[in-house]
Design a protein around this motif. Sequence first.
Motif, PDB file in Angstrom:
ATOM      1  N   ASP A 166       0.656  -1.145   0.059  1.00 22.01           N
ATOM      2  CA  ASP A 166      -0.119   0.044  -0.066  1.00 22.01           C
ATOM      3  C   ASP A 166       0.904   1.278  -0.048  1.00 22.01           C
ATOM      4  O   ASP A 166       1.477   1.456   1.046  1.00 22.01           O
ATOM      5  N   VAL A 167       1.014   2.136  -1.043  1.00 16.95           N
ATOM      6  CA  VAL A 167       1.801   2.970  -1.237  1.00 16.95           C
ATOM      7  C   VAL A 167       1.689   4.111  -0.090  1.00 16.95           C
ATOM      8  O   VAL A 167       2.795   4.429   0.454  1.00 16.95           O
ATOM      9  N   THR A 168       0.818   4.383   0.277  1.00 15.30           N
ATOM     10  CA  THR A 168       0.481   5.518   1.232  1.00 15.30           C
ATOM     11  C   THR A 168       1.159   5.080   2.526  1.00 15.30           C
ATOM     12  O   THR A 168       1.832   5.814   3.267  1.00 15.30           O
ATOM     13  N   THR A 169       0.736   3.769   3.081  1.00 16.47           N
ATOM     14  CA  THR A 169       1.311   3.484   4.226  1.00 16.47           C
ATOM     15  C   THR A 169       3.022   3.135   4.111  1.00 16.47           C
ATOM     16  O   THR A 169       3.562   3.463   4.937  1.00 16.47           O
ATOM     17  N   VAL A 170       3.451   2.783   3.008  1.00 14.86           N
ATOM     18  CA  VAL A 170       5.163   2.755   2.724  1.00 14.86           C
ATOM     19  C   VAL A 170       5.477   4.071   2.966  1.00 14.86           C
ATOM     20  O   VAL A 170       6.478   4.470   3.736  1.00 14.86           O
ATOM     21  N   ASN A 171       4.752   5.062   2.266  1.00 16.44           N
ATOM     22  CA  ASN A 171       5.640   6.660   2.281  1.00 16.44           C
ATOM     23  C   ASN A 171       5.429   7.200   3.708  1.00 16.44           C
ATOM     24  O   ASN A 171       6.139   8.082   3.996  1.00 16.44           O
ATOM     25  N   THR A 172       4.372   6.842   4.509  1.00 18.38           N
ATOM     26  CA  THR A 172       4.349   7.391   5.656  1.00 18.38           C
ATOM     27  C   THR A 172       4.668   6.808   6.923  1.00 18.38           C
ATOM     28  O   THR A 172       4.994   7.511   8.134  1.00 18.38           O
ATOM     29  N   CYS A 173       4.805   5.239   6.870  1.00 13.41           N
ATOM     30  CA  CYS A 173       5.231   4.491   7.877  1.00 13.41           C
ATOM     31  C   CYS A 173       6.586   3.832   7.822  1.00 13.41           C
ATOM     32  O   CYS A 173       7.094   3.562   9.095  1.00 13.41           O
ATOM     33  N   PHE A 174       6.941   3.565   6.836  1.00 16.82           N
ATOM     34  CA  PHE A 174       8.612   3.013   6.645  1.00 16.82           C
ATOM     35  C   PHE A 174       9.430   4.021   6.515  1.00 16.82           C
ATOM     36  O   PHE A 174       9.360   5.184   5.896  1.00 16.82           O
ATOM     37  N   ASP A 175      10.876   3.668   6.967  1.00 18.59           N
ATOM     38  CA  ASP A 175      11.991   4.526   7.066  1.00 18.59           C
ATOM     39  C   ASP A 175      12.922   4.159   5.911  1.00 18.59           C
ATOM     40  O   ASP A 175      13.751   5.082   5.604  1.00 18.59           O
ATOM     41  N   LEU A 176      12.971   3.047   5.381  1.00 20.83           N
ATOM     42  CA  LEU A 176      14.012   2.665   4.411  1.00 20.83           C
ATOM     43  C   LEU A 176      13.328   1.373   3.439  1.00 20.83           C
ATOM     44  O   LEU A 176      12.827   0.512   4.110  1.00 20.83           O
TER      45      LEU A 176
END
Length: 456
Positions: free
Chosen positions: A194-204
């Motif tokens: 899920d793109v939004t989750t990756v962009n807001t929750c992941f650091d690397l």
Amino acid sequence: MTSPNIPSKSVNTWIYLDEDEPAGTGYTSFNSCYQSLVHNQVYASTDMLFICFFTVVPDGKGFYTIEIGNKNAVHADGSTTQQYLEYTIFDAKAQNAGIKILATLNYNDDNLAQIFSGNQQQWPAQVTNFASNVKNYLQTMLINGLDIDWEGAFSTNISQAQFAMLFKAIRSAFNTNSTYMYLTMCPAEVGNLDVTTVNTCFDLITLQNYSGFTFPTDYTGIGIMPQLLGYGAKFESNQQTANQANAEALAGFSYNNQQYIYNNIGQWRLNSGNYIYEQSQQILLYQLAYKKAGGVFNDGAIVARVNNPLLANLIIRSGDVIDAVQATCTGSFNGNPGTLALLQHGGNGGGSNAININTGDVITQVSGYTGTWYGWNVVVQLTIKTKAGQVYGPFGTMNNVTNKTAFSYTAQQNQCIAAFNGSTIQVPTVQGTMTLVVAELSVSYAQVPVGELQPA
């Protein structure tokens, strides 16, 4: 601190605790792949250490948590995998106080899917409790975050909606911790991200670039921020050199008519059957990425701790000058005959020259020259001699060298040369990249054990 907390630069690596190398050793064996990490200060050349593999298990209360896989398996030294985990965390942090340690979740098909196995109305409670359990477990173990190995059927075994629900909950739980906790991923394919989750929750997001089918455009093309992407290298099976990995990371990728470099590099891994190469390349990659001038090495201190096993093999890389030296010793470890493989000191330039010392023979003299090579003061030639009269070399053509100065180290009667010590220096290549060569070299001596010497 809010997410994403993208590292400005990092050199990272994975370690797989289910594997013991060389065969028959355990974590505490002096000549094991794990003790090599300690002897050679490899953790000092590591920013993030991803420990493999963790698995999802029931918590006994109707929810789920994580633990190291095969935690009760007993290894050759009597240690369990759980103890391996504890040893690794302790050794890494003792050597590098700033290192970040992350738990890498196994890509077993049902690792995450089982959290959603119940009635859909139960999912929020399952996800919330799992996130809290993971956070508490990592905090207890002094682990700084969670890493997801995203590949194969695992990448499609939960839906995008489940992905979003799960990792938003984990990020929320992590954000309640007093110190920042990282959430990272190493994907081979997009799957149900899920793109939004990756962009807001992941650091690397460290791509598995080495897979042959993983490309940055797969991720930027669906809207993942290019700044999140890290370069995934692979030193296992000699797939790459540190020089190649660093050059490809610097070459980067294009997105929307803009060029991006990979500021963060992760390499698989530190402890396969080829661990000496992997660990050597990890140190070299760190020096190249951070433009370190070079480093010092002291194999003499390592071999002295196990009564100076005899040098059995040498690899000398050379062209105009001496690019690198590497030694392997044979002796008794934990009461059993075995080998102690030492790391490569220097870069990957020049040609590889292998020297095998005959049984019963020992190295008694190392000689050569230092000199000025394109303005750099380095070791430009080496010759190796043994008690039995074998001569190896000279290595290093000394082309383009000026101001040559001879040196020689000779063992006394009943002694031998037991190890090399010295330093390396980073120099530019004609291709415009950087590499390392040997800048200084000395030796350590040891008494030859009775019965080891050939008759004169």
